[in-house]
Scaffold this motif. Structure first.
Motif, PDB file in Angstrom:
ATOM      1  N   ILE A  97      39.092  28.909  37.098  1.00 46.23           N
ATOM      2  CA  ILE A  97      37.782  28.849  37.756  1.00 46.23           C
ATOM      3  C   ILE A  97      37.966  29.267  39.212  1.00 46.23           C
ATOM      4  N   ALA A  98      37.007  29.996  39.748  1.00 39.79           N
ATOM      5  CA  ALA A  98      37.076  30.423  41.145  1.00 39.79           C
ATOM      6  C   ALA A  98      35.927  29.831  41.937  1.00 39.79           C
ATOM      7  N   ALA A  99      36.224  29.441  43.179  1.00 39.59           N
ATOM      8  CA  ALA A  99      35.228  28.950  44.118  1.00 39.59           C
ATOM      9  C   ALA A  99      35.144  29.950  45.266  1.00 39.59           C
ATOM     10  N   VAL A 100      34.042  30.688  45.348  1.00 41.90           N
ATOM     11  CA  VAL A 100      33.902  31.794  46.295  1.00 41.90           C
ATOM     12  C   VAL A 100      32.833  31.474  47.331  1.00 41.90           C
ATOM     13  N   ASP A 101      33.243  31.530  48.598  1.00 38.06           N
ATOM     14  CA  ASP A 101      32.285  31.390  49.692  1.00 38.06           C
ATOM     15  C   ASP A 101      32.513  32.552  50.647  1.00 38.06           C
ATOM     16  N   GLY A 102      31.615  33.518  50.640  1.00 44.05           N
ATOM     17  CA  GLY A 102      31.764  34.667  51.531  1.00 44.05           C
ATOM     18  C   GLY A 102      32.279  35.898  50.813  1.00 44.05           C
ATOM     19  N   LEU A 103      33.080  36.695  51.526  1.00 44.89           N
ATOM     20  CA  LEU A 103      33.513  37.988  51.008  1.00 44.89           C
ATOM     21  C   LEU A 103      34.576  37.875  49.923  1.00 44.89           C
ATOM     22  N   ALA A 104      34.417  38.678  48.879  1.00 47.89           N
ATOM     23  CA  ALA A 104      35.448  38.878  47.860  1.00 47.89           C
ATOM     24  C   ALA A 104      35.543  40.391  47.668  1.00 47.89           C
ATOM     25  N   LEU A 105      36.581  41.001  48.231  1.00 50.84           N
ATOM     26  CA  LEU A 105      36.702  42.451  48.254  1.00 50.84           C
ATOM     27  C   LEU A 105      37.947  42.919  47.509  1.00 50.84           C
ATOM     28  N   GLY A 106      37.904  44.149  46.994  1.00 46.95           N
ATOM     29  CA  GLY A 106      39.075  44.768  46.377  1.00 46.95           C
ATOM     30  C   GLY A 106      39.689  43.895  45.303  1.00 46.95           C
ATOM     31  N   LEU A 107      41.015  43.704  45.381  1.00 41.01           N
ATOM     32  CA  LEU A 107      41.703  42.856  44.418  1.00 41.01           C
ATOM     33  C   LEU A 107      41.141  41.439  44.434  1.00 41.01           C
ATOM     34  N   GLY A 108      40.621  41.006  45.577  1.00 34.18           N
ATOM     35  CA  GLY A 108      39.993  39.688  45.656  1.00 34.18           C
ATOM     36  C   GLY A 108      38.760  39.566  44.787  1.00 34.18           C
ATOM     37  N   SER A 109      38.098  40.692  44.508  1.00 34.02           N
ATOM     38  CA  SER A 109      36.960  40.668  43.576  1.00 34.02           C
ATOM     39  C   SER A 109      37.410  40.950  42.153  1.00 34.02           C
ATOM     40  N   HIS A 110      38.439  41.796  41.993  1.00 30.05           N
ATOM     41  CA  HIS A 110      38.900  42.126  40.644  1.00 30.05           C
ATOM     42  C   HIS A 110      39.470  40.900  39.927  1.00 30.05           C
ATOM     43  N   LEU A 111      40.152  40.024  40.681  1.00 30.40           N
ATOM     44  CA  LEU A 111      40.738  38.865  40.013  1.00 30.40           C
ATOM     45  C   LEU A 111      39.669  37.951  39.426  1.00 30.40           C
ATOM     46  N   LEU A 112      38.442  38.024  39.968  1.00 30.12           N
ATOM     47  CA  LEU A 112      37.357  37.191  39.431  1.00 30.12           C
ATOM     48  C   LEU A 112      37.005  37.576  37.999  1.00 30.12           C
ATOM     49  N   MET A 113      37.270  38.828  37.623  1.00 33.49           N
ATOM     50  CA  MET A 113      36.978  39.279  36.262  1.00 33.49           C
ATOM     51  C   MET A 113      37.907  38.637  35.242  1.00 33.49           C
ATOM     52  N   HIS A 114      38.989  38.033  35.709  1.00 39.81           N
ATOM     53  CA  HIS A 114      39.914  37.321  34.825  1.00 39.81           C
ATOM     54  C   HIS A 114      39.598  35.830  34.761  1.00 39.81           C
ATOM     55  N   CYS A 115      38.662  35.387  35.587  1.00 38.25           N
ATOM     56  CA  CYS A 115      38.306  33.968  35.614  1.00 38.25           C
ATOM     57  C   CYS A 115      37.321  33.644  34.497  1.00 38.25           C
ATOM     58  N   ASP A 116      37.345  32.403  34.074  1.00 42.47           N
ATOM     59  CA  ASP A 116      36.428  31.942  33.027  1.00 42.47           C
ATOM     60  C   ASP A 116      35.085  31.507  33.598  1.00 42.47           C
ATOM     61  N   TYR A 117      35.099  31.121  34.862  1.00 40.39           N
ATOM     62  CA  TYR A 117      33.872  30.623  35.492  1.00 40.39           C
ATOM     63  C   TYR A 117      34.008  30.856  36.991  1.00 40.39           C
ATOM     64  N   VAL A 118      32.933  31.378  37.608  1.00 38.79           N
ATOM     65  CA  VAL A 118      32.944  31.643  39.047  1.00 38.79           C
ATOM     66  C   VAL A 118      31.740  30.977  39.690  1.00 38.79           C
ATOM     67  N   VAL A 119      32.014  30.114  40.649  1.00 42.89           N
ATOM     68  CA  VAL A 119      30.977  29.477  41.453  1.00 42.89           C
ATOM     69  C   VAL A 119      30.973  30.163  42.812  1.00 42.89           C
ATOM     70  N   ALA A 120      29.795  30.516  43.332  1.00 43.05           N
ATOM     71  CA  ALA A 120      29.723  31.227  44.605  1.00 43.05           C
ATOM     72  C   ALA A 120      28.607  30.671  45.480  1.00 43.05           C
ATOM     73  N   SER A 121      28.802  30.794  46.779  1.00 38.52           N
ATOM     74  CA  SER A 121      27.779  30.373  47.732  1.00 38.52           C
ATOM     75  C   SER A 121      26.687  31.423  47.829  1.00 38.52           C
ATOM     76  N   GLU A 122      25.576  31.032  48.423  1.00 36.98           N
ATOM     77  CA  GLU A 122      24.408  31.914  48.485  1.00 36.98           C
ATOM     78  C   GLU A 122      24.615  33.117  49.389  1.00 36.98           C
ATOM     79  N   TRP A 123      25.636  33.100  50.250  1.00 41.41           N
ATOM     80  CA  TRP A 123      25.853  34.267  51.122  1.00 41.41           C
ATOM     81  C   TRP A 123      27.123  35.024  50.752  1.00 41.41           C
ATOM     82  N   SER A 124      27.640  34.791  49.568  1.00 48.11           N
ATOM     83  CA  SER A 124      28.823  35.532  49.123  1.00 48.11           C
ATOM     84  C   SER A 124      28.461  36.993  48.837  1.00 48.11           C
ATOM     85  N   ALA A 125      29.458  37.863  48.948  1.00 49.77           N
ATOM     86  CA  ALA A 125      29.271  39.291  48.674  1.00 49.77           C
ATOM     87  C   ALA A 125      30.540  39.829  48.038  1.00 49.77           C
TER      88      ALA A 125
END
Length: 249
Positions: A97-125
């Protein structure tokens, strides 16, 4: 020297926190090596039932460390720790599971595709920056993104490099839930605890069936790496990386 991650394992959940806020959690070789080690240890620990990866307030990760990337361009190589991380994240057997607050770029965004569940804040990008850097996406993003989003949306994300706000990320399936920034980690841990309350074998078998044969994902990682290594031989990549660093995020 401070460690690039912090690990807190308790009650069946291992929380792994990225701790390079001074670099906006850029994924250095050292950080990725430590992250892989933590995942492997958690996989082998029978007490651990799930992982939660957490960024810093305001930034999850800005992707591969660009200063190290310039070294890779000059040496026409990729650090083995990056390859190891991508293959570890692709084959992890326990829920992630990933907890994302703010920027998730490049490999930081690609790894989310391997997660089972992603929680993000309202200003994440979210943004795949690879083509702007003169490279191709990694971590099997070229396989997983079209499956997740559909080809046309994946083309926007991976090829055009469009930045998706959190609402768009939710719509295309990159994010499961949007919560206030102050609640991101708490909600991710809550999901993990709900998961570990379910029968282990049932969760594990269902997850394996849904994820399918990992050999296809590992093969795509190798194919992407072949293309990346070929691109590193081009002086245009160095120019693109330097231009991107000057531009900022």
């Amino acid at each position: 020297m401070s460690l690039p991650i912090a690990v807190d394992a308790r009650g069946g959940v291992t929380v792994i926190r990225l701790e390079r806020p001074e670099t906006q959690n850029a994924l250095s070789a050292e950080l990725l090596s430590a992250l892989s080690d933590a995942l492997v240890v958690g996989e082998r620990d029978g007490r651990n039932k799930a992982f939660v990866i957490v960024g810093s307030p305001g930034v999850f990760s800005t992707g591969t460390d660009l200063r190290e990337l310039l070294d890779y361009v000059d040496g026409r190589r990729i650090d083995e720790s990056i390859i190891r991380f991508m293959k570890t994240i692709a084959t992890i057997e326990k829920p992630l599971i990933a907890a994302v607050d703010g920027l998730a770029l490049g490999l930081g965004s690609h790894l989310l595709m391997h997660c089972d569940y992603v929680v993000a804040s309202e200003w994440s990008a979210f943004e795949s920056t690879c083509t702007e850097l003169g490279l191709v996406p990694c971590a099997a993003a070229t396989l997983l993104a079209p499956r997740l989003m559909g080809y046309q949306r994946a083309f926007e994300y991976l090829v055009l490099g469009e930045r998706f706000d959190v609402e768009r990320a939710l719509a295309v399936g990159l994010v499961n839930r949007i919560v206030p920034a102050a609640e991101v980690e708490q909600e991710a841990v809550k999901v993990a605890r709900r998961l570990i309350s379910l029968p282990d074998e049932s969760v594990g078998q269902t997850r394996r069936l849904m994820r399918g044969d990992r050999r296809e994902v590992l093969t795509r990682i190798d194919q992407e790496l072949t293309q990346i290594l070929a691109r590193l031989r081009s002086p245009l990549v160095r120019d693109a990386v330097v231009a991107y660093m000057r531009k900022g995020f």
